[in-house]
Motif scaffolding. Structure first.
Motif, mmCIF file in Angstrom:
data_model
loop_
_atom_site.group_PDB
_atom_site.id
_atom_site.type_symbol
_atom_site.label_atom_id
_atom_site.label_comp_id
_atom_site.label_asym_id
_atom_site.label_seq_id
_atom_site.Cartn_x
_atom_site.Cartn_y
_atom_site.Cartn_z
ATOM 1 N N GLN A 102 0.826 -1.209 0.000
ATOM 2 C CA GLN A 102 0.000 0.000 0.000
ATOM 3 C C GLN A 102 0.861 1.260 0.000
ATOM 4 O O GLN A 102 0.525 2.236 -0.684
ATOM 5 N N GLU A 103 1.959 1.248 0.755
ATOM 6 C CA GLU A 103 2.860 2.405 0.760
ATOM 7 C C GLU A 103 3.464 2.623 -0.625
ATOM 8 O O GLU A 103 3.542 3.755 -1.107
ATOM 9 N N PHE A 104 3.894 1.549 -1.267
ATOM 10 C CA PHE A 104 4.440 1.689 -2.622
ATOM 11 C C PHE A 104 3.375 2.164 -3.597
ATOM 12 O O PHE A 104 3.664 2.965 -4.485
ATOM 13 N N ALA A 105 2.135 1.710 -3.415
ATOM 14 C CA ALA A 105 1.045 2.179 -4.283
ATOM 15 C C ALA A 105 0.791 3.668 -4.091
ATOM 16 O O ALA A 105 0.542 4.395 -5.065
ATOM 17 N N ARG A 106 0.871 4.149 -2.855
ATOM 18 C CA ARG A 106 0.703 5.588 -2.596
ATOM 19 C C ARG A 106 1.810 6.387 -3.281
ATOM 20 O O ARG A 106 1.556 7.425 -3.894
ATOM 21 N N ILE A 107 3.026 5.917 -3.162
ATOM 22 C CA ILE A 107 4.156 6.612 -3.801
ATOM 23 C C ILE A 107 3.988 6.595 -5.305
ATOM 24 O O ILE A 107 4.191 7.632 -5.966
#
Length: 131
Positions: A121-126
């Motif tokens: 999810q963090e990588f998707a936000r970035i």
């Protein structure tokens, strides 16, 4: 390990996932030795290490605390420890309770999956910000 404030959470989540995987291996080892006389179970305690590094100040933002942890990620490394304080109810002094180990195995697997999902999810936000 990525050195940018952008990845503070991801790097800490990565350390947590590593510790969770190490705990899974410790539990596997405990289950394999459940019939070994005198064996003392081993475990990993990442939660107290992370709490110590984050500190207990409730007036500092989590982002600020994460930046502090980011600069000392090597302090988040954990190792297994022997749980010799655990009561042994068996005559052979083995302190592995298979039922408890299976419960902890399930908990550890759920935690590991949640950590991997959080990193994704963090990588998707970035990725969404970059687009």
């Amino acid at each position: 390990m990525i050195s940018s404030n952008l990845y503070d959470y991801i790097n800490v989540l990565d350390k947590a996932a590593d510790a969770t995987y190490l705990r899974k291996e410790a539990i596997d080892h405990n289950i394999a030795n459940q019939d070994t006389p005198g064996y003392k179970r081993i475990d990993v305690d990442f939660q107290s290490v992370l709490e110590r590094e984050l500190g207990y100040s409730k007036y500092v933002s989590l982002d600020s605390r994460m930046r502090g942890v980011q600069s000392h990620l090597d302090h988040l490394d954990v190792n297994t420890y022997v749980d010799s304080a655990n009561y042994s109810y068996r005559i052979d002094e083995n302190n592995v309770d298979p039922e408890q180990e299976y419960v902890q195995m399930a908990e550890t697997q759920i935690t590991y999956n949640a950590l991997i999902d959080s990193m994704n999810q963090e990588f998707a936000r970035i990725k969404s910000v970059i687009k």
